[in-house]
Design a protein around this motif. Structure first.
Motif, short mmCIF file in Angstrom:
data_model
loop_
_atom_site.label_atom_id
_atom_site.label_comp_id
_atom_site.label_asym_id
_atom_site.label_seq_id
_atom_site.Cartn_x
_atom_site.Cartn_y
_atom_site.Cartn_z
N ASP A 192 -23.41 -3.81 -36.15
CA ASP A 192 -22.26 -3.68 -37.03
C ASP A 192 -21.03 -4.10 -36.23
OD1 ASP A 192 -20.60 -3.05 -39.17
OD2 ASP A 192 -20.40 -0.95 -38.54
N GLY A 193 -20.35 -5.08 -36.73
CA GLY A 193 -19.15 -5.55 -36.04
C GLY A 193 -19.35 -6.93 -35.45
N PRO A 194 -18.37 -7.36 -34.69
CA PRO A 194 -18.42 -8.72 -34.14
C PRO A 194 -19.51 -8.88 -33.10
CG PRO A 194 -16.57 -7.52 -33.21
CD PRO A 194 -17.16 -6.63 -34.27
N ILE A 195 -20.07 -10.07 -33.09
CA ILE A 195 -21.09 -10.43 -32.10
C ILE A 195 -20.46 -11.49 -31.20
CG2 ILE A 195 -23.33 -11.49 -31.75
CD1 ILE A 195 -24.22 -10.24 -34.38
N GLY A 196 -20.36 -11.17 -29.94
CA GLY A 196 -19.71 -12.07 -28.99
C GLY A 196 -20.61 -13.22 -28.56
N PRO A 197 -20.07 -14.09 -27.73
CA PRO A 197 -20.82 -15.26 -27.28
C PRO A 197 -22.00 -14.92 -26.37
CG PRO A 197 -18.72 -15.12 -26.13
CD PRO A 197 -18.72 -14.06 -27.18
N ASN A 198 -22.02 -13.72 -25.80
CA ASN A 198 -23.10 -13.33 -24.90
C ASN A 198 -24.25 -12.62 -25.61
OD1 ASN A 198 -21.72 -14.33 -22.69
ND2 ASN A 198 -20.68 -12.38 -22.31
N LEU A 218 -29.31 -9.88 -25.67
CA LEU A 218 -30.52 -9.51 -26.39
C LEU A 218 -31.76 -9.92 -25.62
CD1 LEU A 218 -31.91 -8.33 -28.89
CD2 LEU A 218 -31.68 -10.57 -29.98
N ALA A 219 -31.77 -11.12 -25.08
CA ALA A 219 -32.94 -11.60 -24.32
C ALA A 219 -33.18 -10.72 -23.10
CB ALA A 219 -32.73 -13.05 -23.90
N GLN A 220 -32.12 -10.32 -22.41
CA GLN A 220 -32.28 -9.46 -21.24
C GLN A 220 -32.78 -8.07 -21.62
OE1 GLN A 220 -28.52 -9.58 -19.18
NE2 GLN A 220 -28.91 -11.62 -18.34
N VAL A 237 -36.58 1.45 -28.83
CA VAL A 237 -35.52 2.35 -28.37
C VAL A 237 -34.86 1.77 -27.12
CG1 VAL A 237 -35.05 4.66 -27.43
CG2 VAL A 237 -36.55 4.39 -29.41
N ILE A 238 -35.65 1.20 -26.24
CA ILE A 238 -35.10 0.58 -25.03
C ILE A 238 -34.16 -0.56 -25.40
CG2 ILE A 238 -35.69 -0.82 -23.01
CD1 ILE A 238 -38.25 0.93 -22.77
N VAL A 239 -34.57 -1.40 -26.35
CA VAL A 239 -33.71 -2.52 -26.77
C VAL A 239 -32.42 -1.98 -27.38
CG1 VAL A 239 -33.49 -4.50 -28.33
CG2 VAL A 239 -35.63 -4.14 -27.08
N ARG A 240 -32.52 -0.99 -28.27
CA ARG A 240 -31.32 -0.41 -28.89
C ARG A 240 -30.36 0.16 -27.85
NH1 ARG A 240 -34.82 2.68 -32.45
NH2 ARG A 240 -35.31 1.35 -34.20
N ASN A 241 -30.90 0.98 -26.95
CA ASN A 241 -30.05 1.62 -25.95
C ASN A 241 -29.44 0.61 -25.00
OD1 ASN A 241 -30.53 4.15 -27.02
ND2 ASN A 241 -32.16 4.64 -25.59
N CYS A 242 -30.20 -0.39 -24.64
CA CYS A 242 -29.69 -1.44 -23.76
C CYS A 242 -28.53 -2.18 -24.43
CB CYS A 242 -30.83 -2.40 -23.41
SG CYS A 242 -30.36 -3.77 -22.33
N MET A 243 -28.69 -2.51 -25.70
CA MET A 243 -27.63 -3.22 -26.42
C MET A 243 -26.40 -2.33 -26.60
SD MET A 243 -28.60 -6.33 -26.87
CE MET A 243 -27.67 -7.06 -28.22
N ARG A 244 -26.62 -1.05 -26.85
CA ARG A 244 -25.48 -0.12 -26.94
C ARG A 244 -24.75 -0.06 -25.61
NH1 ARG A 244 -29.12 3.79 -30.20
NH2 ARG A 244 -28.47 3.28 -32.32
N ASN A 303 -22.36 -2.23 -31.33
CA ASN A 303 -22.47 -1.11 -32.25
C ASN A 303 -23.80 -1.26 -33.01
OD1 ASN A 303 -21.96 1.15 -33.75
ND2 ASN A 303 -20.57 0.12 -35.17
N VAL A 304 -24.86 -0.71 -32.43
CA VAL A 304 -26.20 -0.83 -33.01
C VAL A 304 -26.36 0.24 -34.07
CG1 VAL A 304 -28.67 -0.75 -32.52
CG2 VAL A 304 -27.10 -1.72 -30.82
N VAL A 305 -26.69 -0.21 -35.30
CA VAL A 305 -26.87 0.73 -36.40
C VAL A 305 -28.31 0.81 -36.88
CG1 VAL A 305 -24.49 0.56 -37.21
CG2 VAL A 305 -26.20 -1.02 -38.11
N GLY A 306 -29.15 -0.02 -36.39
CA GLY A 306 -30.56 0.02 -36.80
C GLY A 306 -31.40 -0.99 -36.10
#
Length: 124
Positions: free
Chosen positions: A31-37, A42-44, A109-116, A121-124
């Motif tokens: 949710d919100g803007p997605i930057g250039p990185n 996400l890949a990392q 869960v690892i992917v969500r927490n890593c992105m947070r 702003n991970v909503v799902g």
């Protein structure tokens, strides 16, 4: 009557198709803007999740518990040893599958927490 083995293939194919956005391949809803990185982040994060084992000692233990439980229930219910082997195999498959599914969910869960952790702003 259709072959019972061929009837087992259909759920397996459906399950495999449903797993395309799960585990380490999970792409969270942001949710919100997605930057250039974003793609690099996400890949990392996906790589971090993929580094976690899907099958380990607990998988074997859960397979053994499933095999023993299914064989015991079959022996008690049927009061016979005719199908104990089949029940044990089915129980082992269910136990191992449940363990693998749980580990797959942990990877999400690892992917969500890593992105947070990277500020999304991970909503799902």
């Amino acid at each position: 009557m259709p072959n019972r083995k061929s009837l087992l293939i259909i759920p397996a194919l459906l399950l495999a198709g449903a797993c395309t956005n799960t585990g380490a391949s999970y792409q969270p809803v942001i949710d919100g803007p997605i930057g250039p990185n974003y793609s690099n982040d996400l890949a990392q994060c996906q790589q971090l999740a993929a580094s976690q084992a899907t099958i380990d000692g607990s998988t074997a233990g859960n397979a053994a518990i499933g095999a023993a439980g299914a064989a015991a229930v079959t022996g008690i219910v049927q009061d016979s040893s005719d199908n104990l082997g089949r029940a044990a195999v089915a129980g082992a498959l269910l136990g191992a599958s449940a363990d693998a599914i749980g580990k797959n969910q942990n990877k999400e869960v690892i992917v969500r927490n890593c992105m947070r952790g990277r500020g999304y702003n991970v909503v799902g």
